[in-house]
Design a protein around this motif. Sequence first.
Motif, PDB file in Angstrom:
ATOM      1  N   MET A  94      10.448  17.405  -1.998  1.00  0.00           N
ATOM      2  CA  MET A  94      10.990  16.356  -2.869  1.00  0.00           C
ATOM      3  C   MET A  94      10.457  16.509  -4.286  1.00  0.00           C
ATOM      4  N   GLY A  95       9.127  16.690  -4.376  1.00  0.00           N
ATOM      5  CA  GLY A  95       8.511  16.851  -5.683  1.00  0.00           C
ATOM      6  C   GLY A  95       8.957  18.119  -6.379  1.00  0.00           C
ATOM      7  N   ILE A  96       9.060  19.210  -5.607  1.00  0.00           N
ATOM      8  CA  ILE A  96       9.480  20.504  -6.162  1.00  0.00           C
ATOM      9  C   ILE A  96      10.860  20.393  -6.797  1.00  0.00           C
ATOM     10  N   LEU A  97      11.800  19.821  -6.039  1.00  0.00           N
ATOM     11  CA  LEU A  97      13.168  19.714  -6.558  1.00  0.00           C
ATOM     12  C   LEU A  97      13.211  18.762  -7.747  1.00  0.00           C
ATOM     13  N   GLY A  98      12.444  17.671  -7.661  1.00  0.00           N
ATOM     14  CA  GLY A  98      12.399  16.715  -8.768  1.00  0.00           C
ATOM     15  C   GLY A  98      11.860  17.355 -10.039  1.00  0.00           C
ATOM     16  N   ILE A  99      10.745  18.078  -9.911  1.00  0.00           N
ATOM     17  CA  ILE A  99      10.138  18.721 -11.083  1.00  0.00           C
ATOM     18  C   ILE A  99      11.023  19.850 -11.611  1.00  0.00           C
ATOM     19  N   SER A 100      11.542  20.678 -10.706  1.00  0.00           N
ATOM     20  CA  SER A 100      12.393  21.797 -11.137  1.00  0.00           C
ATOM     21  C   SER A 100      13.634  21.296 -11.879  1.00  0.00           C
ATOM     22  N   SER A 101      14.236  20.229 -11.362  1.00  0.00           N
ATOM     23  CA  SER A 101      15.426  19.660 -12.011  1.00  0.00           C
ATOM     24  C   SER A 101      15.080  19.087 -13.381  1.00  0.00           C
ATOM     25  N   ASN A 102      13.907  18.426 -13.457  1.00  0.00           N
ATOM     26  CA  ASN A 102      13.460  17.895 -14.747  1.00  0.00           C
ATOM     27  C   ASN A 102      13.165  19.013 -15.740  1.00  0.00           C
ATOM     28  N   ILE A 103      12.610  20.115 -15.244  1.00  0.00           N
ATOM     29  CA  ILE A 103      12.297  21.241 -16.131  1.00  0.00           C
ATOM     30  C   ILE A 103      13.581  21.861 -16.677  1.00  0.00           C
ATOM     31  N   ILE A 104      14.576  22.043 -15.808  1.00  0.00           N
ATOM     32  CA  ILE A 104      15.865  22.571 -16.273  1.00  0.00           C
ATOM     33  C   ILE A 104      16.457  21.643 -17.327  1.00  0.00           C
ATOM     34  N   PHE A 105      16.347  20.324 -17.060  1.00  0.00           N
ATOM     35  CA  PHE A 105      16.826  19.344 -18.037  1.00  0.00           C
ATOM     36  C   PHE A 105      16.087  19.493 -19.370  1.00  0.00           C
ATOM     37  N   GLU A 106      14.739  19.649 -19.308  1.00  0.00           N
ATOM     38  CA  GLU A 106      13.945  19.754 -20.536  1.00  0.00           C
ATOM     39  C   GLU A 106      14.281  21.032 -21.311  1.00  0.00           C
ATOM     40  N   ILE A 107      14.527  22.139 -20.571  1.00  0.00           N
ATOM     41  CA  ILE A 107      14.912  23.381 -21.245  1.00  0.00           C
ATOM     42  C   ILE A 107      16.245  23.187 -21.970  1.00  0.00           C
ATOM     43  N   ILE A 108      17.197  22.535 -21.300  1.00  0.00           N
ATOM     44  CA  ILE A 108      18.506  22.245 -21.919  1.00  0.00           C
ATOM     45  C   ILE A 108      18.313  21.326 -23.127  1.00  0.00           C
ATOM     46  N   SER A 155      21.354  16.293 -27.506  1.00  0.00           N
ATOM     47  CA  SER A 155      22.308  15.220 -27.186  1.00  0.00           C
ATOM     48  C   SER A 155      22.326  14.849 -25.707  1.00  0.00           C
ATOM     49  N   VAL A 156      21.856  15.747 -24.822  1.00  0.00           N
ATOM     50  CA  VAL A 156      21.876  15.427 -23.386  1.00  0.00           C
ATOM     51  C   VAL A 156      20.798  14.402 -23.026  1.00  0.00           C
ATOM     52  N   GLY A 157      19.924  14.090 -23.996  1.00  0.00           N
ATOM     53  CA  GLY A 157      18.840  13.140 -23.746  1.00  0.00           C
ATOM     54  C   GLY A 157      19.313  11.764 -23.343  1.00  0.00           C
ATOM     55  N   ASP A 158      20.530  11.399 -23.737  1.00  0.00           N
ATOM     56  CA  ASP A 158      21.079  10.078 -23.396  1.00  0.00           C
ATOM     57  C   ASP A 158      21.555  10.002 -21.944  1.00  0.00           C
ATOM     58  N   HIS A 159      21.624  11.132 -21.257  1.00  0.00           N
ATOM     59  CA  HIS A 159      22.131  11.152 -19.873  1.00  0.00           C
ATOM     60  C   HIS A 159      21.143  11.870 -18.951  1.00  0.00           C
ATOM     61  N   GLN A 160      19.871  11.540 -19.078  1.00  0.00           N
ATOM     62  CA  GLN A 160      18.840  12.261 -18.331  1.00  0.00           C
ATOM     63  C   GLN A 160      18.991  12.120 -16.822  1.00  0.00           C
ATOM     64  N   TYR A 161      19.142  10.876 -16.340  1.00  0.00           N
ATOM     65  CA  TYR A 161      19.211  10.653 -14.892  1.00  0.00           C
ATOM     66  C   TYR A 161      20.372  11.412 -14.270  1.00  0.00           C
ATOM     67  N   GLU A 162      21.559  11.279 -14.874  1.00  0.00           N
ATOM     68  CA  GLU A 162      22.751  11.931 -14.323  1.00  0.00           C
ATOM     69  C   GLU A 162      22.616  13.450 -14.355  1.00  0.00           C
ATOM     70  N   THR A 163      22.087  13.973 -15.468  1.00  0.00           N
ATOM     71  CA  THR A 163      21.932  15.433 -15.597  1.00  0.00           C
ATOM     72  C   THR A 163      20.952  15.974 -14.567  1.00  0.00           C
ATOM     73  N   VAL A 164      19.799  15.302 -14.431  1.00  0.00           N
ATOM     74  CA  VAL A 164      18.775  15.737 -13.468  1.00  0.00           C
ATOM     75  C   VAL A 164      19.335  15.722 -12.049  1.00  0.00           C
ATOM     76  N   LEU A 165      20.080  14.677 -11.703  1.00  0.00           N
ATOM     77  CA  LEU A 165      20.641  14.566 -10.350  1.00  0.00           C
ATOM     78  C   LEU A 165      21.667  15.672 -10.079  1.00  0.00           C
ATOM     79  N   ILE A 166      22.549  15.917 -11.043  1.00  0.00           N
ATOM     80  CA  ILE A 166      23.562  16.975 -10.886  1.00  0.00           C
ATOM     81  C   ILE A 166      22.880  18.344 -10.723  1.00  0.00           C
ATOM     82  N   VAL A 167      21.849  18.584 -11.545  1.00  0.00           N
ATOM     83  CA  VAL A 167      21.100  19.841 -11.455  1.00  0.00           C
ATOM     84  C   VAL A 167      20.452  19.975 -10.082  1.00  0.00           C
ATOM     85  N   ALA A 168      19.831  18.885  -9.592  1.00  0.00           N
ATOM     86  CA  ALA A 168      19.146  18.902  -8.286  1.00  0.00           C
ATOM     87  C   ALA A 168      20.120  19.224  -7.157  1.00  0.00           C
ATOM     88  N   ILE A 169      21.279  18.586  -7.171  1.00  0.00           N
ATOM     89  CA  ILE A 169      22.288  18.826  -6.120  1.00  0.00           C
ATOM     90  C   ILE A 169      22.770  20.279  -6.175  1.00  0.00           C
TER      91      ILE A 169
END
Length: 423
Positions: free
Chosen positions: A111-125, A131-145
């Motif tokens: 759980m933590g691995i996927l959460g952190i990895s998805s957040n890292i991909i989001f941070e790199i983007i 501009s993607v900063g306004d949609h962090q939750y949605e972006t992280v979730l889409i990346v995780a899936i």
Amino acid sequence: MEATSPSTSLWKKILGLVLAFGPGIFAIGYTIGTGSVTSMIVAGSTYGMQLLWVLLLSCFFSGVLIYVYGNYALLTGETALFAFKKHLRFGKLIAILIILGISFGQWNSLMGILGISSNIIFEIIHIYFPSVGDHQYETVLIVAITVIAIFYALLLVGKYTFFEKILVIFVTIMAFSFLISLFMVYPLPIEVAQGLIPSIPKVQGGQMMVAAFVGTTMAAATFLSRPLFVQGKGWTIQHLKQQKKDAIIAASLVFFISATIMAVACGALYHQGQPVTKVIDMVGVLEPVAGKFALTLFFFGTLSAGLSSIFPCLLIAPILVADYQSGKLDTSSKQFRIITFIACLFALIVPIFGANPIEMQILSQVFNVFVLPLVIIGILLLINNKKLMGEHKTSFLINISLFAALFFSLIISYNGIMAIIGY
């Protein structure tokens, strides 16, 4: 025929060396994931190099256990849990408790691995597309899936050699990313030397950090899966020397990569007085110190660590169940596909609920410690059973090392219990 240039020849040698890596690559995959990276970053940014001695001891004992479990498999032809069930008194109960304990720890870690990895991909983007900063939750979730779906599809290939090659790629990227980052941000030599003197940070969270360190570098899943991956590699009793070399390389690389991560965090964050508690903290503090390029490199290393751990974490529950049932590596049955699918769904809990993945990751590493004494006691009993080992007597040095590892694991387990009660 065209002559091969020296540079081409060198790259071929490097590639051949990397691809020649054995089952030890799974040991690195299990050990250095985002759990390890998170623990090292939190420790380095909060306590400097003070916990380097814990890492060194953990990696030494880990190397001994990897070697001993691998040797047992080559000498007897048996895997770990199957041997526990077959030869130990209360072996069935011990094996079941180990399966439950490790699966719980690894799935929480997942759980933590996927959460952190998805957040890292989001941070790199986000670094390059603010501009993607306004949609962090949605972006992280889409990346995780997307990430977990890709890995599940790769798992359906069901071949050991394929998994090994994927892990080699991720681990190589990870190692080089962290190494290059270290040249840009590093601690003072005196801090490294002082870190080898045993001491526990006398602050809130210090005990939990020590337990998390051991939980991530002395991961029971690494040792129990070793016989299965040795089996998958096709090694036999003729490969005893190769198995020993593989175990030494694996433990050495785990120490080297983990110490590098801690050193980068110490050099970049510790002296700024900015301890890491969230993934976003790695961005705000590291970028001004190291620059955008170094930050991206470090993030790619962390991402590779996470992705290299998703495979082993998804694999662990079904292969341990198969080990208990038949003593064989199973990566293609219906049972394997069902259990790994459940693990994939479990992995999405942190991204869906938006929990703090770093906190979840450190807690999961602490829980990993509690199975460790059982795993060490089990192999001690097996390798000192004269009927099983025959003429292959276990050396005094190995026995002393294992008893020292057991003593160390019991102290750390007690430390972990106190930390969780305090938490």
